[in-house]
Design a protein around this motif. Structure first.
Motif, PDB file in Angstrom:
ATOM      1  N   LEU A  69       0.912  -1.229  -0.137  1.00 32.02           N
ATOM      2  CA  LEU A  69      -0.119  -0.133  -0.111  1.00 32.02           C
ATOM      3  C   LEU A  69       1.019   1.152   0.000  1.00 32.02           C
ATOM      4  O   LEU A  69       1.976   0.940   0.459  1.00 32.02           O
ATOM      5  CB  LEU A  69      -0.982   0.057   1.252  1.00 32.02           C
ATOM      6  N   SER A  70       0.367   2.241  -0.754  1.00 35.18           N
ATOM      7  CA  SER A  70       1.058   3.539  -0.708  1.00 35.18           C
ATOM      8  C   SER A  70       1.206   4.223   0.835  1.00 35.18           C
ATOM      9  O   SER A  70       0.160   4.226   1.393  1.00 35.18           O
ATOM     10  CB  SER A  70       0.529   4.451  -1.721  1.00 35.18           C
ATOM     11  N   PRO A  71       2.348   4.633   1.197  1.00 33.43           N
ATOM     12  CA  PRO A  71       2.394   5.298   2.548  1.00 33.43           C
ATOM     13  C   PRO A  71       1.962   6.841   2.086  1.00 33.43           C
ATOM     14  O   PRO A  71       2.037   7.465   3.427  1.00 33.43           O
ATOM     15  CB  PRO A  71       3.972   5.013   2.917  1.00 33.43           C
ATOM     16  N   VAL A  72       2.107   7.145   1.290  1.00 33.95           N
ATOM     17  CA  VAL A  72       1.905   8.717   0.862  1.00 33.95           C
ATOM     18  C   VAL A  72       0.972   8.972  -0.036  1.00 33.95           C
ATOM     19  O   VAL A  72       0.560   8.102  -0.971  1.00 33.95           O
ATOM     20  CB  VAL A  72       3.220   9.463   0.823  1.00 33.95           C
ATOM     21  N   ASP A  73       0.503  10.248  -0.483  1.00 31.97           N
ATOM     22  CA  ASP A  73      -0.439  10.926  -1.416  1.00 31.97           C
ATOM     23  C   ASP A  73       0.914  10.837  -2.599  1.00 31.97           C
ATOM     24  O   ASP A  73       1.730  11.263  -2.468  1.00 31.97           O
ATOM     25  CB  ASP A  73      -1.068  11.944  -1.319  1.00 31.97           C
ATOM     26  N   LEU A  74       0.272  10.783  -3.745  1.00 27.11           N
ATOM     27  CA  LEU A  74       0.986  11.091  -5.056  1.00 27.11           C
ATOM     28  C   LEU A  74       0.166  12.220  -5.915  1.00 27.11           C
ATOM     29  O   LEU A  74      -1.043  11.593  -6.122  1.00 27.11           O
ATOM     30  CB  LEU A  74       1.442  10.045  -5.838  1.00 27.11           C
ATOM     31  N   PRO A  75       0.262  13.248  -6.345  1.00 30.37           N
ATOM     32  CA  PRO A  75       1.609  14.018  -5.783  1.00 30.37           C
ATOM     33  C   PRO A  75       1.747  14.283  -4.211  1.00 30.37           C
ATOM     34  O   PRO A  75       0.503  14.311  -3.722  1.00 30.37           O
ATOM     35  CB  PRO A  75       1.521  15.447  -6.572  1.00 30.37           C
ATOM     36  N   LEU A  76       3.024  14.308  -3.979  1.00 27.70           N
ATOM     37  CA  LEU A  76       2.859  14.802  -2.402  1.00 27.70           C
ATOM     38  C   LEU A  76       2.386  16.198  -2.199  1.00 27.70           C
ATOM     39  O   LEU A  76       1.922  16.419  -0.808  1.00 27.70           O
ATOM     40  CB  LEU A  76       4.462  14.620  -2.071  1.00 27.70           C
ATOM     41  N   PHE A  77       2.258  17.003  -3.070  1.00 24.17           N
ATOM     42  CA  PHE A  77       1.835  18.348  -2.797  1.00 24.17           C
ATOM     43  C   PHE A  77       1.098  19.084  -3.961  1.00 24.17           C
ATOM     44  O   PHE A  77       1.847  18.359  -5.218  1.00 24.17           O
ATOM     45  CB  PHE A  77       2.794  19.313  -2.074  1.00 24.17           C
ATOM     46  N   ARG A  78       0.550  20.149  -4.043  1.00 22.67           N
ATOM     47  CA  ARG A  78       0.254  20.851  -5.142  1.00 22.67           C
ATOM     48  C   ARG A  78       1.099  21.310  -5.936  1.00 22.67           C
ATOM     49  O   ARG A  78       2.044  22.019  -5.333  1.00 22.67           O
ATOM     50  CB  ARG A  78      -0.917  21.995  -4.796  1.00 22.67           C
ATOM     51  N   ASN A  79       1.324  21.126  -7.183  1.00 23.69           N
ATOM     52  CA  ASN A  79       2.638  21.409  -7.915  1.00 23.69           C
ATOM     53  C   ASN A  79       2.247  21.813  -9.476  1.00 23.69           C
ATOM     54  O   ASN A  79       1.281  21.322 -10.015  1.00 23.69           O
ATOM     55  CB  ASN A  79       3.862  20.284  -7.925  1.00 23.69           C
TER      56      ASN A  79
END
Length: 420
Positions: A69-79
Motif C-alpha cells: 500500500l502507498s504510505p503517501v499521497d502522489l503528488p505529495l503536494f500541489r505542484n
C-alpha cells in the motif's frame, strides 16, 4: 558459484574399486505421472515460502510476498504541470492582461509564498503552487517584460495544476501479492519513497554434474573428453524459473569426491539437482552413492530422460537426472520446473494443444518428448528423438508430447505442446 574439475578417471576411481559391479536389477518402469507425483511430494517442503525484505532497487523479477500500500499521497503536494506563471484565474479571465511578477519558485525546497491579487509568481515544472493561486499559465502563453508579465490566453481554475493525491492517495493498493516486479512496479515503489519491499524467498538450489569426461568450456579437450554444458544449462533454467542457484559443482566418477560435493551442497541448498550417473552402467556414481542411503532409482517410460532418481540427504531433497544434455533439460522441464515456479510464486507455464504440421512416427510404450517449433501450419518437429541433439533445443520453442500408446500420428492431429 563454483565449478570443480573432474578429479579422477573411471578406471582408477578409488571409491568404487571395491564396489560390487555385478548385474543390476530393474524395477518396473514408472509412467511420467507416477514419477511426477513422487517428485511433487519430495518437493513439498519448498512450498509456502517465507518473506524476505530486499532493496527496491534490487527487486526486479522478484515476487511480492504481500500487498503493498502507498504510505503517501502522489503528488505529495500541489505542484505546477508546466513552466509558467501561477495566477488567480479571476485575474486572467480577460486577456491580454499585465501582472506584476512578485516572486520566482523553482522545483525543490521552498518557503511558502502567498499570491496577491493582481500579481503572478514565476514557477517551474514540479514546483509547489503558492498559496491562493488556482491556475498556471504556460510560459508560451505569456510575454515577460522586466518585472511584469503579459498573459495572452485566459486560464480557468485548476488549469495546469497537479493536485495533491490526484494520482493516488495514502493507503492505495500499489502491488498485489504474487505480482512479479517489473520496471513499472519498481517506479511506483520508488516514487512513494519505499526503499525495501517484502518478496517471496527464492528456493536455494545446488547443481552437481558428474562424469570424468567433463571439462570446462574453453579448456583444451583431450581424447574422450567433452564440455560440461549441463551445469550452466541447469543453472540458467533454475534462475529463469525463480530459483537462487547457490552452487554449481562437478564431480568425477569417484564416490568419495561425489559424497564430499554432495555434503557441501546439502549444507547450503534446499534442493540439489544432479546430472549423470543414474543409469545401468558400471560407473554410475550418483546411483552407487545414493541408493544405499535410501535413494530410489529406476526408469520412467519417456524418451529422452528415461533413467531417473530421487533421494533425501541430510533432510534435503535430491533430484537425479540422466546426463545426456537433452535428457537433463527435458527432465527438468517435466519434473522440476512447475514445483520451483510455484515455490518462487511465479505463474505456471501451461501446456496447450496444436495441430501437427506433418505426420510423425513414435516408439510404442514410451512417451516421446520431441523438439518442435510452432508455426502458422501448426507444430513441426525439428530433430529426431536422440538425447544428444543439443542444437535442436536451441531451435525449438516447444516439446511435442506424444502419448505412450501412439506409434504414428497424421498431419493435422492435435498434440500437447509444452513451452520451453
Amino acid at each position: 558459484m563454483t565449478n570443480r574439475s573432474a578429479g579422477s578417471n573411471r578406471a582408477d576411481s578409488p571409491g568404487l574399486a571395491t564396489k560390487d559391479q555385478g548385474p543390476r536389477t530393474r524395477r518396473a518402469a514408472a509412467s511420467v505421472e507416477e514419477h511426477l507425483e513422487l517428485v511433487t511430494r519430495l518437493l513439498e517442503p519448498l512450498q509456502n515460502r517465507p518473506a524476505e525484505s530486499v532493496s527496491v532497487a534490487e527487486s526486479l523479477g522478484r515476487v511480492a510476498h504481500s500487498d503493498v500500500l502507498s504510505p503517501v499521497d502522489l503528488p505529495l503536494f500541489r505542484n505546477s504541470q508546466m513552466d509558467g506563471y501561477a495566477v488567480l484565474a479571476t485575474d486572467v479571465s480577460t486577456v491580454p492582461v499585465t501582472l506584476k511578477v512578485s516572486a520566482t519558485v523553482p522545483a525543490g525546497p521552498y518557503e511558502e509564498i502567498r499570491l496577491d491579487v493582481g500579481s503572478a509568481v514565476k514557477i517551474m515544472t514540479g514546483a509547489p503552487i503558492p498559496q491562493n493561486a488556482d491556475a498556471v499559465v504556460p510560459v508560451e502563453n505569456t510575454t515577460a517584460d522586466g518585472g511584469y508579465v503579459t498573459v495572452d490566453v485566459s486560464r480557468a481554475a485548476g488549469d495546469y495544476i497537479r493536485e495533491q493525491g490526484s494520482d493516488i492517495t495514502a493507503g492505495t493498493l500499489l502491488i498485489r501479492a504474487g505480482q512479479m516486479l517489473e520496471p513499472r512496479h519498481i517506479a511506483v515503489l520508488a516514487a512513494v519513497g519505499l526503499s525495501q519491499v517484502d518478496v517471496r524467498r527464492r528456493p536455494k538450489v545446488a547443481v552437481i554434474t558428474t562424469g570424468a569426461e567433463l571439462v570446462d568450456a574453453g579448456s583444451q579437450l583431450r581424447p574422450g573428453q567433452i564440455y560440461d554444458s549441463n551445469g550452466v544449462t541447469l543453472a540458467a533454467h533454475l534462475t529463469a524459473n525463480g530459483a537462487d542457484v547457490v552452487a554449481v559443482n562437478r564431480s568425477s566418477d569417484d564416490a568419495d569426491e561425489f559424497r564430499r560435493i554432495l555434503r557441501e551442497s546439502t549444507a547450503v541448498a534446499e534442493l540439489v539437482i544432479t546430472s549423470g550417473g543414474v543409469s545401468m552402467g558400471d560407473f554410475e556414481v550418483v546411483k552407487d552413492v545414493l541408493e544405499p542411503l535410501g535413494g530410489q532409482f529406476g526408469s520412467v517410460r519417456m524418451q529422452p530422460g528415461g533413467p531417473q532418481g530421487t533421494a533425501t540427504i541430510d533432510g534435503v531433497p535430491v533430484l537425479d537426472f540422466p546426463g545426456n544434455p537433452v535428457s537433463t533439460v527435458v527432465s527438468f522441464l517435466m519434473f522440476a520446473r512447475a514445483a520451483l515456479r510455484q515455490a518462487a510464486g511465479l505463474p505456471p507455464i501451461s501446456a496447450r494443444s496444436a495441430p501437427l504440421a506433418h505426420s510423425i512416427t513414435s516408439v510404442a510404450g514410451k512417451r516421446q518428448l520431441l523438439r518442435g517449433r510452432l508455426g502458422s501450419a501448426g507444430v513441426e518437429l525439428i530433430a529426431g528423438p536422440g538425447s544428444h541433439l543439443v542444437a535442436a533445443m536451441a531451435w525449438a520453442d516447444v516439446l511435442v508430447d506424444v502419448p505412450e500408446e501412439a506409434t504414428s500420428l497424421d498431419a493435422g492431429t492435435d498434440v500437447r505442446v509444452i513451452p520451453l
